[in-house]
Scaffold this active site. Structure first.
Site, PDB file in Angstrom:
ATOM      1  N   GLY A   1      36.943  43.023  39.162  1.00  0.00           N
ATOM      2  CA  GLY A   1      38.198  42.704  38.489  1.00  0.00           C
ATOM      3  C   GLY A   1      39.267  42.242  39.458  1.00  0.00           C
ATOM      4  CE  LYS A   2      37.025  38.591  43.781  1.00  0.00           C
ATOM      5  NZ  LYS A   2      35.861  38.751  42.890  1.00  0.00           N
TER       6      LYS A   2
END
Lengths: 305, 305
Positions: free
Chosen positions: B105-106
């Site tokens: 998902g960073k």
């Protein structure tokens, strides 16, 4: 294309502020929560239901005073897919009321994946030849750590659907300087990122001189706000950190240009939790309290412009 | 606490690789898509349904060969809340089969908001005193641009629930160098970020010497992989960019320590789309083709260790 849609709405309401909708369950009056628990038990669905009731009432109370909302994705994701569905419903409801919606997701990835994020949050997704809108916000916050090819897919969607992005330049948190204030040659990391924003926005400037590429610059660092306003003349600023995080209206004034444009200031908790702070406020009056706080904030900020 | 759960699984299967599940609708065989369109029409729900059928079959075919999956959030978000629900279902299904799940998902934000992301993706969310799991992955990729106070809430959740994070250090995309290769004093930005990872992980090291804080370092930059392996002895690497993005197994070898540990290599498209590439493969054999590609990849990578 540009951020003109947002700027026009700010001008119409004479209010360069945005209501952050980061609705923790504890911010929501008991009577709303209880109604959802009765319907869905103590579940993530109940939390998501309560949040939508809360958001809808806030939007009803704010839409003719505040030009935009900024839902923070984290607070919806924490209630699972049901929470994310509430984010989508909130975006659509606010837009129906004429509000501009900035999804605060700080998304970032390599090019191919950013194409998916751009479709998800701003554009459309292809389902066997049919183009469908997933979240459909007007703008998205993004993180530029991966450089140009992580931004390009967003620019294409901005151009095609008249949307905008806000890139993190100097964030409002205490440790933002650990990387952002470091020097690359004679420039700070945030200045380098600021220059990239000016560059990325070059081909999509609107009638007010601002491009589709805005920047996030925290209210908690007034000197940097003023400095960056000069260095980034075509980049609109989204300014978090007013109020609860300690940024004052006076310090924020430097984020605006000589026409009083070029920035939009966010307040989340102070608006959502106004009913808890206001003396003698009953919880059923939460939306009116939010409106009063939004008006107070508007007058506070514009008094320095 | 550490990444030992992942390392143990890698050791058991003798396979330091992870299957990236970034399922664009076009990767999915027609017969699966048509079944979902029949049920739900041409909608986002149909796309989400097809993706879950596809993922489930891939997991069934891979779980005893590949130790982990890495769903990429963007490809689920592009199909709205229904897509996000499919991500949740995919995570749970893979875990039931004993796989380790890294949500890609960073995510990144200021401390208070990272607390919400940490609860969403790794920990639990409080609903009126009851703790509920929203997505419940084993690890999450994050972006450290905001510094320590954007990471601290994750460390707390890692400690409490035995989870891990992977921080972007040197990404696999062509323009990653625009910021990441710039010099701060005599160090590059990615080295500075690497040092932060070592520091953040100091208090949560497991039996193999690796902490709960891993790093994302792209397969497309072999020299940096080797260099960072030496400089970051307690930080496990998640290595994207193998195969489709151009990184080869030989170049990746430098990411591993002398015991053949310390890295996990991602492949997404090559596994998901193996049925399209394999000569004579009928689309109903997509899962077997994925398994064959996963085995080929395992043997390719381990041949250099």
């Amino acid at each position: 294309m540009s951020l003109d849609k947002l700027i026009t709405r700010i001008d119409a309401l004479k209010n360069p502020s945005v209501a952050g909708l980061d609705p923790k369950l504890e911010y929501i009056p008991h009577f709303i929560r209880e109604e959802s628990f009765l319907k869905y038990g103590h579940t993530l669905e109940a939390a998501a239901d309560a949040i939508f009731s809360f958001n809808r009432a806030l939007i009803d109370a704010l839409y003719d005073v505040v030009p935009a909302i900024k839902p923070q994705a984290a607070y919806y994701e924490m209630y699972g897919w049901a929470g994310v569905r509430t984010m989508e419903k909130t975006i659509r409801y606010a837009q129906e009321k004429g509000m501009y919606v900035i999804t605060d997701g700080k998304r970032n990835d390599i090019g191919a994946t950013m194409t998916a994020y751009a479709a998800a949050h701003l554009g459309k997704s292809d389902v066997d030849g049919i183009e469908l809108e997933a979240f459909g916000a007007d703008a998205l916050t993004v993180n530029g750590f991966l450089g140009t090819d992580g931004i390009t897919p967003l620019l294409e969607v901005c151009e095609k659907f008249d949307k905008g992005i806000f890139v993190l330049v100097k964030t409002s948190n205490p440790s933002s300087g650990e990387l952002q204030d470091q020097k690359i040659g004679n420039k700070t990391v945030y200045e380098v990122m600021g220059e990239m924003c000016e560059h990325w926005g070059e081909l999509q400037r609107g009638q007010y001189g601002y491009s589709a590429v805005g920047a996030v610059v925290g209210a908690t660092y007034p000197e940097q706000l003023t400095e960056l306003r000069k260095k980034m003349p075509h980049t609109m600023f989204l300014v978090p950190g007013y109020g609860a995080q300690g940024g004052g209206a006076k310090g924020i004034a430097g984020a605006f240009d000589i026409n009083g444009r070029g920035a939009i200031v966010n307040s989340s908790r102070a608006i959502m939790c106004a009913w808890k702070k206001e003396e003698g406020c009953v919880e059923t009056a939460f939306a009116e309290a939010a409106r009063r706080e939004a008006i107070r904030m508007r007058d506070d900020i514009t008094s320095y412009l």
